[in-house]
Scaffold this motif. Structure first.
Motif, PDB file in Angstrom:
ATOM      1  N   GLY B 133      -6.889 -10.029  92.435  1.00 50.29           N
ATOM      2  CA  GLY B 133      -7.871 -10.717  92.796  1.00 50.29           C
ATOM      3  C   GLY B 133      -7.740 -12.156  92.489  1.00 50.29           C
ATOM      4  O   GLY B 133      -8.607 -13.012  93.301  1.00 50.29           O
ATOM      5  N   MET B 134      -6.767 -12.475  91.482  1.00 52.23           N
ATOM      6  CA  MET B 134      -7.122 -13.961  91.307  1.00 52.23           C
ATOM      7  C   MET B 134      -5.719 -14.554  92.117  1.00 52.23           C
ATOM      8  O   MET B 134      -5.693 -15.612  92.921  1.00 52.23           O
ATOM      9  N   LEU B 137      -4.928 -18.237  93.221  1.00 52.43           N
ATOM     10  CA  LEU B 137      -6.044 -19.270  92.736  1.00 52.43           C
ATOM     11  C   LEU B 137      -5.928 -19.490  91.337  1.00 52.43           C
ATOM     12  O   LEU B 137      -6.242 -20.481  90.941  1.00 52.43           O
ATOM     13  N   TYR B 194      -2.879 -13.663  99.474  1.00 54.06           N
ATOM     14  CA  TYR B 194      -2.779 -14.795  98.309  1.00 54.06           C
ATOM     15  C   TYR B 194      -2.216 -14.227  97.056  1.00 54.06           C
ATOM     16  O   TYR B 194      -2.434 -14.947  96.109  1.00 54.06           O
TER      17      TYR B 194
ATOM     18  N   ASN C  45     -15.348 -10.359  90.013  1.00 56.03           N
ATOM     19  CA  ASN C  45     -15.597 -11.185  91.290  1.00 56.03           C
ATOM     20  C   ASN C  45     -14.289 -12.277  90.825  1.00 56.03           C
ATOM     21  O   ASN C  45     -14.983 -13.317  90.623  1.00 56.03           O
ATOM     22  N   VAL C  47     -12.449 -14.066  92.595  1.00 55.57           N
ATOM     23  CA  VAL C  47     -12.410 -15.244  93.338  1.00 55.57           C
ATOM     24  C   VAL C  47     -13.445 -16.355  93.128  1.00 55.57           C
ATOM     25  O   VAL C  47     -13.220 -17.612  92.654  1.00 55.57           O
ATOM     26  N   LEU C  51     -12.812 -19.908  91.681  1.00 58.36           N
ATOM     27  CA  LEU C  51     -13.253 -21.041  92.146  1.00 58.36           C
ATOM     28  C   LEU C  51     -14.293 -21.987  91.413  1.00 58.36           C
ATOM     29  O   LEU C  51     -14.325 -23.038  91.477  1.00 58.36           O
ATOM     30  N   ASN C 131     -12.145 -10.071  96.789  1.00 58.79           N
ATOM     31  CA  ASN C 131     -10.839 -11.013  97.100  1.00 58.79           C
ATOM     32  C   ASN C 131     -11.306 -11.937  98.111  1.00 58.79           C
ATOM     33  O   ASN C 131     -12.488 -12.071  98.957  1.00 58.79           O
ATOM     34  N   LEU C 132     -10.448 -13.003  98.341  1.00 62.71           N
ATOM     35  CA  LEU C 132     -10.746 -14.007  99.315  1.00 62.71           C
ATOM     36  C   LEU C 132     -10.832 -13.536 100.651  1.00 62.71           C
ATOM     37  O   LEU C 132     -11.657 -14.308 101.242  1.00 62.71           O
ATOM     38  N   VAL C 135     -14.476 -12.951 100.933  1.00 61.60           N
ATOM     39  CA  VAL C 135     -15.283 -14.038 101.051  1.00 61.60           C
ATOM     40  C   VAL C 135     -15.170 -14.660 102.181  1.00 61.60           C
ATOM     41  O   VAL C 135     -16.505 -15.056 102.850  1.00 61.60           O
TER      42      VAL C 135
END
Lengths: 195, 358, 169
Positions: B133-134, B137, B194, C45, C47, C51, C131-132, C135
């Motif tokens: 999930g990262m 990023l 990603y 979470n 993401v 961020l 995930n992105l 979002v």
């Protein structure tokens, strides 16, 4: 008097900055390849303790007091070099060289001590130019370092021997010379090397 | 694997993770310290010099100057650890760690080889498993935190040069992060994901029958932006405003000595390693071997290493080719050139994709 | 793990409010943000965590610290006079705010759900990782209006900032 500066007009390719970067990187890479394929001995860098730079003929390095083939010193203790020396590092004491008086009918002078303080010497070569007898030369030796100040105060015998090993000549020392002087054959100007 | 795991009293997954952590961080540290040598010898060769070769191992073996590495390390260890009286003590102590740790852990998400299955279990060659999930990023986030090492080092040393360096570095990193993010965003859009693993598998195959299907050929503009931003992020020349030794002494590490300085210097190289790995992963297909869709695992690791080391070499190469920018040129490049380019890249790609292109 | 991140967050926040030195306070705030990022990770979470790190601790705090360094206020100026009333009012406000926050959190639907699930002794449903893509979907499908308004607001703020700093437009 002004200089007319020519403005270089860059093309759009040059102004993009990307293309010149590539060109520059090509240049450095060419140097890299050239340098890495050159053997160590042929590179520009002289790796000092292992390799030494051969000095050009006119180089003014460590002094040598020249001597005749019979080993007698050429210097006549005229003090010209001492006077010419701008750094005042040469100090000479003269003595009479009397046994020639009988053989050749004239008296000569020679230095009893000839000292050069290498810490003061600026290696300008004035002594060499002033010398009427070509007795003092500045040659190509440049490794002048010592652990104390006194050992850089070169005396007469040091100066005579500075290039002895390079030229393949025998080293002269005071202990050899002093007993040799009275026993020198009186009938000839030339004699074998005392060593 | 099971038996080994059992013998040290850990679960198989934990053992595998531990092993990966050891391998990855060990090799990153090894490569970064090795690269201090490559930098010195390589720069010497680029400039027709010789470089360090006087340090001898046991007074005998020159080994292309590699003992210099050992000599330097020993010197740093045995130097007096002097703390100047005017520094902010606690921050001064943690600053090298703050610089070093983010540089190191940025590597965690990058896969360095093809995933393989062994005895029915699937093993991934990256510390963080794919699908966490990262994804990409994570390095961006770590890169964002990395600036604190420099900032804290600069501020805690209470020195005007250091503060100037730290301020320049922070301004530079913040402004270049945006362009970098936008460049990577275009990749995310193309891939539709990603995760580094997805990005790499997307780059498998052949483009126009002659080229590997790497993103550098598909997004040259984005690559340019990303590449330049990576230089800015790692604080390497031509963007080494943090230290700019001809202007501000040594910038943020002016007041650091002994092992603290060594850590700060190593952090730069570790950062370089991570940045090269990122470039290789995002734009050069990571571990994928061109024209060999089913390459064996060891070959993929080898190819990843080759790409990684090549880009680290490019970092050195560029450093000794280009002079440093002026500060206003840096800002001009960051905000008025790279940002628009990356925007154009992003929007152009989006437009192309809505038209059904790939 | 939760306790660790919560402690990091709370200690960071407390240290920030207690710290006399502005820069150190800022760094404590970064610590708080990192703790919050960790909490986001705990809530599966990643993401939001990424961020949080990129935007808050990576960009905003760097800019704040940058500005502080630019202003070059190394020494804390001592307060000219102590202000007991303000202090008490502040404490009171914090207490009230904290009480309300506590009530809201305790009464939130998620917590009630968890409690009832735990009571019912059923297996807790593992939360699906954000995930992105999700979002993006949320932002552009469900909260498009809010997103646009925020974008517009930020644009207005930016224009305003430029207009304020530029002497002649």
């Amino acid at each position: 008097m002004g200089v007319i500066v020519k403005k270089v007009e860059l093309t759009w390719l040059d102004r993009s900055y990307v293309w010149p970067v590539f060109k520059g990187m090509a240049i450095t890479f060419r140097h890299f390849l050239k340098q890495i394929t050159t053997p160590t001995s042929k590179r520009f860098t002289i790796q000092y303790p292992d390799m030494k730079k051969a000095m050009p003929p006119g180089y003014r390095g460590l002094h040598e007091l020249k001597r005749f083939e019979d080993g007698a010193i050429k210097c006549v203790a005229c003090f010209m070099c001492q006077e010419a020396c701008p750094a005042r590092c040469i100090s000479i004491e003269a003595e009479e060289f009397s046994e020639l008086n009988f053989t050749q009918g004239f008296e000569e002078k020679r230095p009893s001590s000839f000292k050069i303080d290498m810490l003061r010497c600026i290696f300008c070569g004035m002594c060499e130019e002033a010398c009427p007898k070509d007795a003092i030369w500045l040659r190509n030796e440049y490794e002048l370092a010592a652990y104390d100040r006194l050992s850089l105060n070169f005396g007469k015998w040091d100066l005579i021997n500075t290039y002895a090993t390079v030229d393949g000549k025998a080293r002269l020392a005071q202990s050899q010379e002093s007993p040799a002087t009275p026993s020198r054959p009186t009938n000839s100007g030339h004699q074998a090397d005392p060593a | 694997m099971e038996s080994v795991a059992h013998s040290i009293g850990l679960s198989a997954v934990m053992t595998w993770t531990l092993l990966k952590v050891l391998i990855v961080f060990g090799s990153v540290m090894g490569v970064s310290s090795l690269w201090t040598w490559v930098e010195r010898r390589g720069s010497a060769m680029l400039q027709d010099r010789i470089g360090p070769n006087r340090a001898l191992l046991f007074g005998r073996w020159q080994l292309l100057g590699l003992p210099q590495l050992v000599a330097d390390g020993l010197k740093f260890f045995f130097k007096e650890d002097q703390v100047p009286p005017h520094v902010t003590k606690r921050l001064y102590w943690i600053a090298p760690m703050l610089a070093f740790v983010p540089a190191l852990i940025g590597f965690a998400v990058i896969p360095f080889g093809r995933s393989f299955s062994y005895q029915g279990a699937l093993y991934h060659l990256s510390i963080l498993e794919p699908g966490n999930g990262m994804g990409m990023l994570y390095p961006l986030a770590i890169g964002a935190v990395a600036v604190y090492g420099i900032l804290v080092a600069a501020w805690s040393s209470n020195n005007k040069w250091a503060i100037l360096g730290g301020m320049r570095a922070s301004a530079q990193m913040v402004s270049y992060e945006i362009s970098m993010g936008l460049a990577v965003l275009a990749i995310f859009m193309k891939v539709g994901g990603y995760d580094p693993g997805e990005i790499i598998t997307e780059q498998a195959g052949v483009l126009w029958k002659v080229l590997p299907n790497w993103f550098i050929f598909r997004q040259p503009l984005g690559f340019l932006v990303f590449f330049v931003c990576m230089f800015a992020e790692t604080n390497r020349l031509p963007f080494d405003f943090a230290e700019g030794e001809s202007e501000i002494v040594a910038g943020f590490h002016t007041e650091f000595g002994s092992m603290k300085f060594a850590l700060l210097a190593l952090a730069e190289y570790a950062h370089m390693t991570t940045a090269s790995a990122l470039i290789a992963t995002v734009y050069f297909g990571g571990w994928s071997v061109p024209f060999m869709p089913e390459a064996p695992v060891l070959l993929t690791i080898l190819f990843f290493l080759i790409k990684l080391l090549f880009f680290m070499w490019v970092f050195v190469w560029v450093r000794w080719t280009l002079p440093r920018f002026r500060y206003d040129q840096l800002m001009f490049l960051g905000w008025k050139v790279l940002l628009p380019i990356s925007m154009v890249n992003l929007i152009g790609n989006a437009w192309w994709m809505t038209r059904g292109g790939h | 793990m939760f306790l660790l991140f919560a402690l990091i967050t709370i200690i960071g926040a407390l240290a920030m409010s207690q710290q006399k030195n502005v820069i150190v306070a800022g760094l404590c705030m970064v610590l708080t943000f990192l703790g919050v990022a960790g909490l986001f990770l705990m809530l599966s979470n990643p993401v939001a965590a990424a961020l949080q790190v990129i935007v808050y601790s990576g960009a905003i705090m760097v800019l704040v610290l940058f500005t502080i360094m630019l202003l070059n206020s190394h020494e804390e100026e001592p307060a000219i006079q102590s202000r007991p009333i303000q202090r008490w009012v502040g404490a009171l406000l914090i207490a009230v705010f904290g009480a309300f926050a506590f009530r809201i959190v305790m009464g939130s639907k998620a917590l009630v759900d968890i409690n009832t699930l735990a009571d019912a002794n059923t297996a807790v449903r593992p939360m699906e990782a954000m995930n992105l893509a999700k979002v993006g979907e949320e932002i552009f499908r469900h909260y498009l209006l809010g997103f646009e308004i925020v974008g517009l607001l930020l644009l207005a703020a930016m224009v305003g900032a430029v207009a304020l700093t530029k002497k002649e437009l």
